[in-house]
Design an enzyme around this catalytic site. Sequence first.
Site, mmCIF file in Angstrom:
data_model
loop_
_atom_site.group_PDB
_atom_site.id
_atom_site.type_symbol
_atom_site.label_atom_id
_atom_site.label_comp_id
_atom_site.label_asym_id
_atom_site.label_seq_id
_atom_site.Cartn_x
_atom_site.Cartn_y
_atom_site.Cartn_z
ATOM 1 N N LYS A 18 1.090 -1.594 0.090
ATOM 2 C CA LYS A 18 -0.062 0.033 -0.128
ATOM 3 C C LYS A 18 0.703 1.226 -0.171
ATOM 4 C CE LYS A 18 -3.712 -1.699 2.203
ATOM 5 N NZ LYS A 18 -5.274 -2.157 3.331
ATOM 6 N N TYR A 26 -12.356 -2.532 -4.102
ATOM 7 C CA TYR A 26 -12.725 -2.616 -2.436
ATOM 8 C C TYR A 26 -14.285 -2.700 -3.095
ATOM 9 C CZ TYR A 26 -8.165 -2.071 -0.092
ATOM 10 O OH TYR A 26 -7.076 -1.930 0.141
ATOM 11 N N GLU A 80 -9.239 -11.276 -6.714
ATOM 12 C CA GLU A 80 -8.478 -10.140 -6.753
ATOM 13 C C GLU A 80 -7.439 -10.547 -7.489
ATOM 14 O OE1 GLU A 80 -7.737 -9.863 -2.642
ATOM 15 O OE2 GLU A 80 -9.659 -8.325 -2.002
ATOM 16 N N HIS A 87 -2.002 -4.917 1.845
ATOM 17 C CA HIS A 87 -3.596 -5.538 0.894
ATOM 18 C C HIS A 87 -3.099 -7.576 0.950
ATOM 19 C CE1 HIS A 87 -7.396 -7.503 -0.359
ATOM 20 N NE2 HIS A 87 -6.722 -7.705 -1.115
ATOM 21 N N ASN A 108 -2.539 0.456 7.212
ATOM 22 C CA ASN A 108 -1.424 -1.097 7.814
ATOM 23 C C ASN A 108 -1.249 -1.402 6.842
ATOM 24 O OD1 ASN A 108 -3.845 -1.700 5.854
ATOM 25 N ND2 ASN A 108 -5.555 -2.572 7.319
HETATM 26 P P1 IDP Z 1 -8.671 -6.174 5.087
HETATM 27 O O1 IDP Z 1 -7.556 -5.484 4.631
HETATM 28 O O2 IDP Z 1 -7.906 -6.660 6.633
HETATM 29 O O3 IDP Z 1 -8.846 -7.096 4.104
HETATM 30 P P2 IDP Z 1 -11.083 -4.788 4.907
HETATM 31 O O4 IDP Z 1 -12.116 -4.770 6.007
HETATM 32 O O5 IDP Z 1 -11.312 -5.499 3.778
HETATM 33 O O6 IDP Z 1 -9.937 -5.266 5.687
HETATM 34 O O7 IDP Z 1 -10.860 -3.465 4.702
HETATM 35 C C1 IDP Z 1 -10.247 -2.686 3.418
HETATM 36 C C2 IDP Z 1 -9.185 -1.966 4.591
HETATM 37 O O8 IDP Z 1 -9.659 -1.068 4.752
HETATM 38 C C3 IDP Z 1 -8.216 -2.051 5.505
HETATM 39 O O9 IDP Z 1 -6.977 -2.778 5.081
HETATM 40 C C4 IDP Z 1 -7.980 -0.884 6.236
HETATM 41 O O10 IDP Z 1 -6.951 -0.474 5.462
HETATM 42 C C5 IDP Z 1 -9.407 -0.300 5.754
HETATM 43 N N1 IDP Z 1 -10.763 0.026 6.641
HETATM 44 C C6 IDP Z 1 -10.971 -1.315 6.908
HETATM 45 N N2 IDP Z 1 -11.812 -1.243 7.525
HETATM 46 C C7 IDP Z 1 -11.729 -0.048 8.295
HETATM 47 C C8 IDP Z 1 -11.852 0.677 9.568
HETATM 48 O O11 IDP Z 1 -12.725 0.974 10.751
HETATM 49 N N3 IDP Z 1 -11.442 2.416 9.841
HETATM 50 C C9 IDP Z 1 -10.862 2.392 8.722
HETATM 51 N N4 IDP Z 1 -10.469 2.065 8.240
HETATM 52 C C10 IDP Z 1 -10.708 1.099 8.033
HETATM 53 MG MG MG Z 2 -10.343 -7.629 3.032
#
Ligand code: IDP
Ligand code: MG
Length: 151
Positions: free
Chosen positions: A11, A51, A139, A128, A125
């Site tokens: 990312k 997404y 994906e 991905h 974070n």
């Molecule tokens: P993942 O990346 O662990 O699979 P997902 O739920 O698919 O998590 O969410 C995609 C991305 O969206 C996350 O990696 C993060 O960058 C962002 N994200 C997810 N949930 C939140 C939230 O509650 N607050 C802010 N950003 C979030």
């Molecule tokens: Mg995800």
Amino acid sequence: MAREKTLILIKPDATIRKLTGLIIDRLENSGFEMVAAKLIKVTDDLARKHYDSLKNQPFFENLIKYIKGELHGIKNNKILALVYSGENAISEIRRLVGSTNPEEADPSTIRGSFGRITTKGLFENVIHASANKEDAEREIRLWFKEDEIIE
Ligand code: IDP
Ligand code: MG
């Protein structure tokens, strides 16, 4: 045990902080095999397709800006996409990556080491990784052509 493939995206927060090598180092040392790698221009369409399941979340528009590199000033929206392969690669790499919320991620994980929550509330974070088999297949097809995966 089954051999699986999973999609990894480095990312934009990782890119600008020069964490790409460190992240790849952790993936390599976990014993998984890189079977595809490509620098991709993340169009708005690609970001939204990737997404799609989160489109009703309040953070969605910020997430699209994040993955396109807009939040971090990445030129030409470029992002490094990888496919890793190995036994139970999807769940094992998710374990190595850590929880979505970097504050909850175990410090030994990639997100626990390098992730942060911004003052705007977005989870930065750094990586991905596909969450499950269905996501991984969808994906990988979205980011790579079949003949770009070398096994
Ligand atoms: P993942 O990346 O662990 O699979 P997902 O739920 O698919 O998590 O969410 C995609 C991305 O969206 C996350 O990696 C993060 O960058 C962002 N994200 C997810 N949930 C939140 C939230 O509650 N607050 C802010 N950003 C979030
Ligand atoms: Mg995800």
